[in-house]
Design a protein around this motif. Structure first.
Motif, mmCIF file in Angstrom:
data_model
loop_
_atom_site.group_PDB
_atom_site.id
_atom_site.type_symbol
_atom_site.label_atom_id
_atom_site.label_comp_id
_atom_site.label_asym_id
_atom_site.label_seq_id
_atom_site.Cartn_x
_atom_site.Cartn_y
_atom_site.Cartn_z
ATOM 1 N N ALA A 194 0.508 -1.110 -0.080
ATOM 2 C CA ALA A 194 0.066 0.216 0.118
ATOM 3 C C ALA A 194 1.044 1.476 0.002
ATOM 4 O O ALA A 194 0.747 2.488 -0.773
ATOM 5 C CB ALA A 194 -0.723 0.063 1.573
ATOM 6 N N ASP A 195 2.035 1.316 0.637
ATOM 7 C CA ASP A 195 2.610 1.998 1.527
ATOM 8 C C ASP A 195 3.549 2.546 -0.801
ATOM 9 O O ASP A 195 4.705 3.519 -0.438
ATOM 10 C CB ASP A 195 2.999 3.276 2.216
ATOM 11 N N ALA A 196 3.953 1.580 -1.020
ATOM 12 C CA ALA A 196 4.380 1.559 -2.265
ATOM 13 C C ALA A 196 4.039 1.850 -3.505
ATOM 14 O O ALA A 196 4.352 3.117 -4.139
ATOM 15 C CB ALA A 196 4.933 -0.233 -2.438
ATOM 16 N N VAL A 197 2.514 1.756 -3.446
ATOM 17 C CA VAL A 197 1.458 2.619 -4.164
ATOM 18 C C VAL A 197 1.177 3.889 -3.873
ATOM 19 O O VAL A 197 1.898 4.747 -5.175
ATOM 20 C CB VAL A 197 0.052 1.740 -3.916
ATOM 21 N N GLU A 198 0.793 3.898 -2.943
ATOM 22 C CA GLU A 198 1.272 5.720 -2.371
ATOM 23 C C GLU A 198 2.807 6.322 -2.225
ATOM 24 O O GLU A 198 2.265 7.764 -2.773
ATOM 25 C CB GLU A 198 0.948 6.118 -0.546
ATOM 26 N N THR B 199 -8.018 1.972 -12.509
ATOM 27 C CA THR B 199 -9.236 0.016 -13.097
ATOM 28 C C THR B 199 -10.324 0.313 -11.832
ATOM 29 O O THR B 199 -9.788 -0.250 -10.533
ATOM 30 C CB THR B 199 -9.352 -0.668 -14.112
ATOM 31 N N TYR B 200 -11.848 0.260 -12.167
ATOM 32 C CA TYR B 200 -12.640 0.501 -10.737
ATOM 33 C C TYR B 200 -12.553 -1.532 -11.045
ATOM 34 O O TYR B 200 -12.477 -1.400 -9.355
ATOM 35 C CB TYR B 200 -14.232 -0.164 -11.525
ATOM 36 N N ARG B 201 -11.703 -2.742 -11.613
ATOM 37 C CA ARG B 201 -11.739 -3.592 -10.951
ATOM 38 C C ARG B 201 -10.172 -3.792 -10.608
ATOM 39 O O ARG B 201 -9.325 -4.170 -11.729
ATOM 40 C CB ARG B 201 -12.313 -4.209 -12.081
ATOM 41 N N SER B 202 -9.854 -3.193 -9.163
ATOM 42 C CA SER B 202 -9.086 -3.678 -8.690
ATOM 43 C C SER B 202 -8.997 -2.952 -7.494
ATOM 44 O O SER B 202 -9.653 -3.032 -6.075
ATOM 45 C CB SER B 202 -8.033 -2.348 -9.362
ATOM 46 N N TYR B 203 -7.788 -3.241 -7.243
ATOM 47 C CA TYR B 203 -6.548 -2.970 -5.411
ATOM 48 C C TYR B 203 -5.703 -3.022 -5.330
ATOM 49 O O TYR B 203 -4.218 -3.922 -5.508
ATOM 50 C CB TYR B 203 -7.046 -4.248 -4.608
ATOM 51 N N HIS B 204 -5.773 -2.172 -4.435
ATOM 52 C CA HIS B 204 -4.027 -0.985 -4.517
ATOM 53 C C HIS B 204 -3.520 -0.202 -2.866
ATOM 54 O O HIS B 204 -2.337 -0.269 -2.725
ATOM 55 C CB HIS B 204 -3.886 0.374 -4.998
ATOM 56 N N GLY B 205 -4.189 -1.036 -2.018
ATOM 57 C CA GLY B 205 -3.706 -1.011 -1.207
ATOM 58 C C GLY B 205 -5.134 -0.272 0.102
ATOM 59 O O GLY B 205 -6.452 0.013 -0.387
ATOM 60 N N ASN B 206 -4.435 -0.240 1.170
ATOM 61 C CA ASN B 206 -5.399 0.905 2.241
ATOM 62 C C ASN B 206 -4.884 1.520 2.972
ATOM 63 O O ASN B 206 -4.754 1.847 4.053
ATOM 64 C CB ASN B 206 -5.787 -0.103 3.015
ATOM 65 N N THR B 207 -3.970 2.783 2.169
ATOM 66 C CA THR B 207 -3.373 3.808 2.597
ATOM 67 C C THR B 207 -4.052 4.465 1.980
ATOM 68 O O THR B 207 -4.971 4.822 0.877
ATOM 69 C CB THR B 207 -1.915 3.344 2.745
ATOM 70 N N GLY B 208 -3.890 6.432 2.384
ATOM 71 C CA GLY B 208 -5.152 7.130 1.864
ATOM 72 C C GLY B 208 -4.771 6.787 0.536
ATOM 73 O O GLY B 208 -6.149 7.150 -0.092
ATOM 74 N N ALA B 209 -4.060 7.782 -1.172
ATOM 75 C CA ALA B 209 -4.487 7.325 -2.324
ATOM 76 C C ALA B 209 -4.385 6.224 -2.943
ATOM 77 O O ALA B 209 -4.743 6.053 -2.746
ATOM 78 C CB ALA B 209 -3.375 7.770 -2.572
ATOM 79 N N ALA B 210 -3.706 5.087 -1.884
ATOM 80 C CA ALA B 210 -3.780 3.678 -2.564
ATOM 81 C C ALA B 210 -5.124 3.164 -2.265
ATOM 82 O O ALA B 210 -5.944 2.356 -3.154
ATOM 83 C CB ALA B 210 -3.022 2.819 -1.596
ATOM 84 N N ILE B 211 -5.994 3.395 -1.497
ATOM 85 C CA ILE B 211 -7.704 2.957 -1.176
ATOM 86 C C ILE B 211 -8.449 3.737 -1.898
ATOM 87 O O ILE B 211 -9.127 3.280 -2.359
ATOM 88 C CB ILE B 211 -8.102 2.965 0.272
ATOM 89 N N VAL B 212 -8.174 4.928 -2.132
ATOM 90 C CA VAL B 212 -9.331 5.364 -3.244
ATOM 91 C C VAL B 212 -8.512 5.344 -5.223
ATOM 92 O O VAL B 212 -9.793 4.853 -5.703
ATOM 93 C CB VAL B 212 -9.439 7.187 -3.237
ATOM 94 N N ALA B 213 -7.669 5.113 -5.356
ATOM 95 C CA ALA B 213 -7.148 4.302 -6.712
ATOM 96 C C ALA B 213 -7.558 3.122 -6.341
ATOM 97 O O ALA B 213 -7.964 2.846 -7.875
ATOM 98 C CB ALA B 213 -5.357 4.338 -6.276
ATOM 99 N N THR B 214 -8.058 2.546 -5.428
ATOM 100 C CA THR B 214 -8.737 0.567 -5.567
ATOM 101 C C THR B 214 -10.201 1.036 -6.253
ATOM 102 O O THR B 214 -10.720 1.897 -6.501
ATOM 103 C CB THR B 214 -8.780 0.309 -4.099
ATOM 104 N N GLY B 215 -10.843 0.560 -7.373
ATOM 105 C CA GLY B 215 -11.870 0.293 -8.058
ATOM 106 C C GLY B 215 -13.381 -0.118 -7.146
ATOM 107 O O GLY B 215 -14.198 0.250 -7.423
#
Length: 443
Positions: A125-129, A147-163
């Protein structure tokens, strides 16, 4: 003492009972309503198996959270952690340390040409951040497309980037835009072939870029192969097409290899199977199988140069932690010398693929089989004609029945993800296929 446990068998050891009771009394679990939890107790593991102290052994076809690529308790990695702990357990990231430098060197040796720097983080998550932060600073732009079908992590920007739905109660970060990626089985574009799906998905992305304003977009963020969202293999031409769009509009491409990287797909990095080179690569999980928390960003030379004379405004106390770094070095060395990545590729081609195909021929509940290496999904449907997803209650029953037969599954929505460690053997795959067969046949 006997207590209720999800494996359907009593926990008879005092240590298991205490572990369960302490968990339910004091541990707050992620992504869960706490009152209804009934966690599996795990006390030890080796290779592709884990066990409790009450005599129950399980075949781990979840790799926990698709991260124990090298298997449980690989002796070389365990020994490397012990040896590093005897020398130096921790040091600030501002220092130079041999374990950190060697870990970075091993990782850049795996990366495409032109990637010579690694920023270490604590997880994916913090890597994506931090990749998003680098892209924004490098381009001077703000928006990130994912993309909407995605998961990028559970930190501030990463979770919003998650679809997926998990972003919705967490949408506090700015500048995020979502689009539909390719998914032929449930195409948003009325496609009937992989080529159509790629072409139409790329046209859709172009229109999103044009509509959002290219000059406002810092990066396109994609999982090379979306994992949690369904192990959706990118159709031919899609990833190179995204790269071409990014180049046309001066947008950076970030490939998230957190789940798909380090052997999972039968390649060192999933991107190795595609004609695409991104600007930034995020990683975690399989880089050391989670033995010590670690992740990072592999940085292309032009992006790294941005910060030669400009301060990078980011850092972590445990960035490049020596124990994590030692485990990374040992993991990559062991995977190289023991042919573990090749094993993942061979197992996928010769054992998992035909095994799952045989299940699909036998069970109408399987709508589609897709994957590569040790990274596969069974999409389960109530009706093959309508492709109506199997309901949650049935999926819950499937999960319980798999655990009762001593297999730990990774289930998500209407899918079983078949994701064993890269060290899994043909006999273990056959055992798992037999268990899947038994459970699906009982529906």
């Amino acid at each position: 003492m006997s207590i209720h446990a999800p494996q359907g068998t009593a926990l008879t050891s005092a240590s298991d009972t205490r572990a369960y009771d302490l968990d339910r009394s004091h541990v707050f679990h992620s992504w869960s309503a706490q009152a209804s939890l009934n966690p599996l107790v795990i006390a030890g593991g080796q290779g592709s198996r884990v066990w409790d102290d009450s005599g129950h052994t399980y075949l781990d076809f979840s790799s926990q959270l698709v991260n124990t690529n090298i298997g449980h308790q690989h002796p070389r990695v365990v020994e490397a952690i012990k040896k590093q702990a005897e020398t130096l357990t921790t040091i600030a990231p501002t220092t130079a340390n041999l374990a950190r430098g060697e870990a970075a060197e091993r990782i850049t040796d795996i990366a495409p040409v032109g990637f010579n720097k690694v920023f270490f983080t604590n997880a994916g998550a913090d890597a994506v951040e931090n990749a998003i932060r680098m892209a924004r600073i490098h381009t001077g732009r703000d928006k990130v497309l994912s993309t909407y079908r995605s998961y990028h992590g559970n930190t501030g920007a990463a979770i919003v980037a998650t679809g997926d739905w998990r972003r919705i109660p967490n949408e506090y970060a700015r500048g995020h835009v979502h689009f539909f990626g390719p998914y032929l089985y449930r195409s948003e574009f009325w496609s009937t072939t992989p080529e159509q799906e790629a072409e139409r998905a790329l046209h859709h992305l172009r229109r999103v870029i044009e509509s959002e304003g290219p000059a406002s977009i810092a990066a396109i963020l994609l999982e090379t192969i979306p994992g949690t969202a369904g192990i959706m293999m990118p159709p031919p031409g899609y990833l190179p097409g995204v790269r071409a769009l990014a180049d046309e509009f001066g947008i950076m491409l970030i490939l998230d290899e957190v789940m798909a990287g380090f052997g999972r797909t039968g390649e060192w990095l999933a991107l190795d199977a595609y004609d695409v080179v991104p600007d930034l690569i995020t990683f975690a999980k399989g880089v050391n199988s989670g033995y010590v928390p670690a992740g990072g960003v592999i940085i292309s030379d032009p992006v790294a140069a941005t910060f030669d004379d400009r301060v990078f405004p980011g850092g972590l106390t445990y960035s490049g932690h020596p124990l994590a770094m030692a485990s990374i070095v040992a993991t990559i060395e062991a995977m190289n010398e023991e042919g573990i990545v090749d094993n993942a590729a061979t197992i996928g081609t010769d054992h998992i693929a035909p095994g799952l195909a045989s299940l699909a021929e036998k069970h109408d509940v399987i709508g589609e089989v897709r994957g590569t290496g040790v990274f596969w999904a069974l999409e389960l449907v109530a009706d093959r004609g309508t492709r109506e997803p199997l309901p949650a209650a049935t999926m819950g029953r499937i999960k319980s029945e798999l655990i009762a037969r001593r297999l730990i599954p990774f289930t998500m929505e209407n899918r079983i993800h078949v994701v064993p460690p890269c060290v899994v053997t043909p006999d273990e795959v056959a055992e798992a296929i037999s268990i899947y067969d038994d459970v699906l046949g009982s529906l």
